[in-house]
Scaffold this active site. Structure first.
Site, PDB file in Angstrom:
ATOM      1  N   HIS A 158       0.835  -1.199   0.000  1.00 43.98           N
ATOM      2  CA  HIS A 158       0.000   0.000   0.000  1.00 43.98           C
ATOM      3  C   HIS A 158       0.866   1.242   0.000  1.00 43.98           C
ATOM      4  CE1 HIS A 158       0.649  -1.201   4.215  1.00 43.98           C
ATOM      5  NE2 HIS A 158       0.688   0.096   4.496  1.00 43.98           N
TER       6      HIS A 158
HETATM    7 ZN   LIG Z   1       1.719   1.259   5.926  1.00 43.08          ZN
END
Ligand SMILES: [Zn+2]
Ligand SMILES: [Zn+2]
Length: 701
Positions: free
Chosen positions: A601
């Site tokens: 992410h």
């Molecule tokens: Zn992170």
């Protein structure tokens, strides 16, 4: 090959393959037909072919050919459960005979108890062995299909079906011919396939599009991708079918209503099976007379749930492999709230069988459990349960209690009770799903003959994750779904070694954004954008990669470059949007060297760090030290060297320094006070290559 057929105009002789495990009634079937039939039959029973003793398949074949030569029709009385076992006999159709199948699909329990009775041994051991044999056979069972070469197949699921089939063959005179085709089959396979297809259609319609309905156009488009999605994902360890064995939760000591419980079990199994790839769910109970097993079984079959992937099993949950022949890698424990051994029942049995290791491993994850929650505990490889039974994880589950003499008594409130029991199974199956997904992403690199050590992967993860602690029960993951997430990450004492469920939640969102509509801001085939659940600044988003095998920056390789670029440009787009709303915001896009949450992410974070969630040194340093790897640099490194550099977690222990002037501060409150008012320039190295994203006038302030 030279069987004499008297008249080819006449009806042919028949070879009937009985198909069913021991105890399914094959011999009885043959005897009943032969007792009243006008057609000459020969029963070829592999169990007694060798002068009353068991013989070989070849002996059966030879005797079948001999009988056919004598003008008899033939029953092949052996289990014939898989295609390969049947193929030699089907070839007899080359001798101008018809080959039929009669499938005795009786409940496993019926077969087991019959085969126990037949041997005259009622004892536990014999019962256990019979169960083992039957269950083992049923696992590898392949139902016959016409395209194997059968001209007729009859399915029998109960005594009435069997009687009907017996009559069909008994009444068959020497000149008669039965119609070809497949008769009596419950369409479970086809229907569950359809169910899966429907599910995937839903999945492919991602939220974020203007409409929730599946339009014809998108449906058609989705169909193209369906095949690849429906076909079982390439599980790393191809030879392992992930299997969760679980007891019925709350129905024993907690006295939960069996009818309601069985509805919920079936409902939850039906919901989770499509998400579980090829993995199996097995409801286990000790006793043959188990009411919950028969209720679940009946309901599951009414709903046409794939019985190869969801079934019931009679046996001791701690000895399923050694005594029952059922291979499970995960078992569920109907735990008590203290997660302690004892108390009797499944809980006592599992803690006893697993040894003290389980208690220690459990303690490392949680001290207590709330009703409706579950906690996944990787079993240490030293545990006898892993060695003898192949179990790698125990999932503790706590269900609702309807017993006035136990804690958290619900006073017969079944509205609450059912809700809680649903939650319990959801938590349990999600825990199992996380194991399945976790292990399916690791290609088996080692010698395929070696016993797959799935705990290895968990250990590996635990090393990575140690620095960031998360809550270990499923509370956060399920809260996430309901949209109400509390920050329990820093609640201190309950520390997780594996990926906590919060840490896994990202993975779950990335894989199933449609299930998390309330948190998903944007999604495409490759990425999902969500708000960080614990924003460390005024604006803090995560751009998740949806690719299965990318846990973090360390997994990134050159082939992921395009994905990284997309993540970056999606990040830029959101920065643009935020700055249109507030032009004073300054952003960085980057990755943590070692992620606290599974699934690659990209952090899109404003540089004010005004957030109550930013509580400690690790939080601060993970965004302001070299531990934070700017997306621009990562892209450059992956392009030039095939992977990104990652910084050691040691830098997280460094001093608290202002992200602008780099002055040091003794604690977080003092640092925050300083940062709020510091207007110094950002460090030199951030001022190039667009590492800092600010509206032009802002950086010169
Ligand atoms: Zn992170
Ligand atoms: Zn400063």
């Amino acid at each position: 090959m030279d069987v004499q057929i008297e008249d080819s105009e006449k009806a042919k002789q028949i070879v009937v393959l009985l198909i069913g495990p021991p105890g399914s009634g094959k011999s009885t079937f043959c005897d009943s037909v032969m007792r009243s039939s006008h057609r000459p039959w020969s029963r070829i029973c592999q169990d007694i072919i060798n002068n009353g003793k068991a013989g070989s398949k070849a002996q059966c074949l030879k005797m079948a050919i001999d009988s056919l030569k004598e003008g008899k029709s033939v029953f092949i009385d052996r289990c014939n459960l898989d295609r390969e076992q049947r193929s030699e006999f089907i070839k007899l159709s080359g001798l101008e005979v018809e080959v039929h199948a009669v499938v005795l699909e009786l409940p496993a329990q019926v077969c087991i108890s019959r085969s126990v009775k037949r041997t005259g041994h009622e004892g536990n051991l014999q019962g256990g062995r019979a169960a083992a044999v039957v269950n083992k056979m049923l696992q590898s069972k392949e139902l016959p299909k016409l395209n194997e070469g059968f001209s007729r197949i009859m399915f029998c699921y109960n005594d009435a079906d069997v009687e009907n089939a017996v009559n069909t063959y008994s009444m068959l005179g020497p000149m008669d011919k039965l119609p070809s085709g497949c008769f009596g089959q419950k369409n479970s396979d086809t229907k569950s396939q359809l169910g899966i297809m429907k599910f995937f259609k839903k999945v492919n319609t991602l939220p974020g599009s203007s409409s929730n309905e599946t339009t014809e156009a998108t449906r058609k488009a989705n169909e193209k991708t369906e095949n690849s999605r429906v076909s079982p994902t390439k599980h790393g360890s191809a030879d392992i079918v992930h299997t969760l064995a679980f007891p019925s939760i709350s129905t024993a000591d907690f006295q939960f209503d069996l009818e309601k419980a069985s509805d919920i079990i079936v409902e939850k199994a039906e919901e989770f099976l499509p998400k579980l790839g090829t993995a199996r769910l097995v409801l286990v109970d000790l006793s043959h007379g188990s009411k919950i097993l028969s209720a679940v079984k009946a309901k599951a079959s009414r709903k046409n749930i794939d019985s190869a992937r969801f079934f019931t099993f009679v046996g001791d949950i701690t000895k399923l492999h050694s005594e029952g022949g059922l291979q499970c890698n995960v078992i569920a424990n109907a735990a008590n709230w203290r997660l302690k051994p004892g108390g009797g029942g499944v809980n006592a049995a599992i803690f006893k069988a697993a040894g003290p290791d389980l208690e220690a491993a459990t303690r490392a994850r949680a001290n207590t459990l709330l009703p409706g929650k579950a906690v996944v505990v990787p079993l240490p490889s030293t545990s006898p349960l892993q060695n003898a039974e192949g179990i790698t994880h125990v999932i503790h589950v706590l269900g609702p209690n309807m017993n006035p003499n136990r804690p958290n008594y619900l006073n017969n409130d079944y509205t609450k009770g059912c809700k809680s029991l649903r939650e319990a199974y959801t938590s349990l199956f999600e825990g199992f799903l996380s194991i399945v997904q976790d292990q399916s992403k690791f290609p088996k690199r080692s010698n395929p003959a070696a016993v797959p050590d799935s705990s290895e992967n968990i250990e590996d993860d635990s090393e990575r994750n140690k620095k960031f602690k998360g809550p270990q029960d499923m509370a956060v993951a399920s809260n996430l779904e309901s949209g109400s997430v509390e920050d329990t990450r820093d609640s201190g004492k309950k520390m997780s070694k594996g990926w906590s469920s919060w840490a896994l939640a990202l993975h779950s969102i990335a894989m199933h954004p449609e299930k998390h509509e309330n948190v998903v801001l944007e999604s495409s085939d490759d990425i999902v954008v969500i708000n960080d659940q614990y924003p460390k600044a005024r604006k803090h988003l995560l751009v998740l990669a949806r690719q299965q095998s990318l846990d973090g920056l360390e997994d990134v390789r050159r082939e992921n470059l395009q994905l990284l670029q997309e993540m970056h440009s999606v990040g830029l787009k959101w920065v643009e949007k935020f700055q249109n709303e507030d032009s004073s915001l300054i952003f960085r896009l980057g990755y943590h060297s070692v992620p606290s949450m599974r699934q690659l992410h990209l952090h899109v974070i404003s540089q004010d760090f005004e957030s109550d969630n930013l509580k400690n040194k690790k939080h601060w340093n993970s965004f302001t030290s070299s531990f934070f790897r700017d997306s621009v640099d990562v892209l450059e490194e992956v392009k030039s060297q095939g992977k990104a550099n990652v910084e050691s977690e040691d830098v997280l222990k460094g001093e608290l320094r202002c992200n602008r002037c780099r002055s040091a501060h003794p604690n977080i409150p003092k640092l925050k006070t300083h940062v709020r008012s510091c207007r110094s320039q950002f460090p030199e190295h951030l001022l190039h290559n667009n590492l800092l994203l600010a509206r032009p006038e802002r950086l010169d302030e």
